[in-house]
Design a protein around this motif. Structure first.
Motif, PDB file in Angstrom:
ATOM      1  N   ARG A  66       0.834  -1.214   0.000  1.00  0.00           N
ATOM      2  CA  ARG A  66       0.000   0.000   0.000  1.00  0.00           C
ATOM      3  C   ARG A  66       0.868   1.263   0.000  1.00  0.00           C
ATOM      4  NH1 ARG A  66      -2.433   3.916   2.668  1.00  0.00           N
ATOM      5  NH2 ARG A  66      -4.651   4.267   2.525  1.00  0.00           N
ATOM      6  N   VAL A  84       0.872   4.214  -2.839  1.00  0.00           N
ATOM      7  CA  VAL A  84       0.619   5.617  -2.466  1.00  0.00           C
ATOM      8  C   VAL A  84       1.783   6.496  -2.904  1.00  0.00           C
ATOM      9  CG1 VAL A  84       0.408   7.169  -0.486  1.00  0.00           C
ATOM     10  CG2 VAL A  84      -0.967   5.085  -0.588  1.00  0.00           C
ATOM     11  N   ASP A  86       1.479   7.000  -6.627  1.00  0.00           N
ATOM     12  CA  ASP A  86       0.397   7.931  -6.946  1.00  0.00           C
ATOM     13  C   ASP A  86       0.787   9.369  -6.608  1.00  0.00           C
ATOM     14  OD1 ASP A  86      -1.393   6.149  -8.080  1.00  0.00           O
ATOM     15  OD2 ASP A  86      -2.334   5.649  -6.152  1.00  0.00           O
ATOM     16  N   ARG A  87       1.519   9.558  -5.523  1.00  0.00           N
ATOM     17  CA  ARG A  87       1.964  10.902  -5.143  1.00  0.00           C
ATOM     18  C   ARG A  87       2.899  11.467  -6.223  1.00  0.00           C
ATOM     19  NH1 ARG A  87       5.480  10.321  -1.075  1.00  0.00           N
ATOM     20  NH2 ARG A  87       4.020   8.917  -0.051  1.00  0.00           N
TER      21      ARG A  87
END
Length: 117
Positions: free
Chosen positions: A57, A61, A64-65
């Motif tokens: 996860r 993340v 995606d950032r």
């Protein structure tokens, strides 16, 4: 009499048509390759900064950032394949892009970017 040398008008027009054809292909394919190199850059930066050491996860993340800055539309964090090899996380992004070139002629490009050496 001197023999004339040079290019004819017909030859010049045909040459321009060929150049325009290849220019069109290059202009339409360039954005897909820009996205590919952006994804590779993000994966390499994640590996260099140690973002691949967290949980699945956390890795998604982090991707995606970084992607919110790069703006790649083809790949999101949920699209990543994350595996462990030799105690290290290996992140792989696989995606395909279909680009309409002319009329019913399409270019289908398959991309793979990975952190594996």
């Amino acid at each position: 009499m001197h023999k004339q040398r040079g290019i004819t008008l017909t030859g010049a027009i045909l040459g321009m048509i060929v150049l325009a054809f290849f220019g069109l292909f290059a202009a339409k394919l360039t954005p897909a390759y820009i996205d590919f190199f952006a994804v590779k850059k993000m994966l390499n930066a994640m590996e260099a900064q140690g973002d691949t050491k967290g949980t699945v996860r956390d890795i998604r993340v982090s991707f995606d950032r970084r992607n919110s800055i790069e703006g790649v539309q083809a790949v999101r964090g949920e699209d990543l394949e994350i595996t462990k090899e030799g105690g290290e996380a290996v992140i792989t992004a696989n995606w395909s892009v279909r680009i309409s070139m002319i009329y019913n002629l399409n270019a289908c490009l398959d991309f793979t970017a990975t952190t594996a050496k």
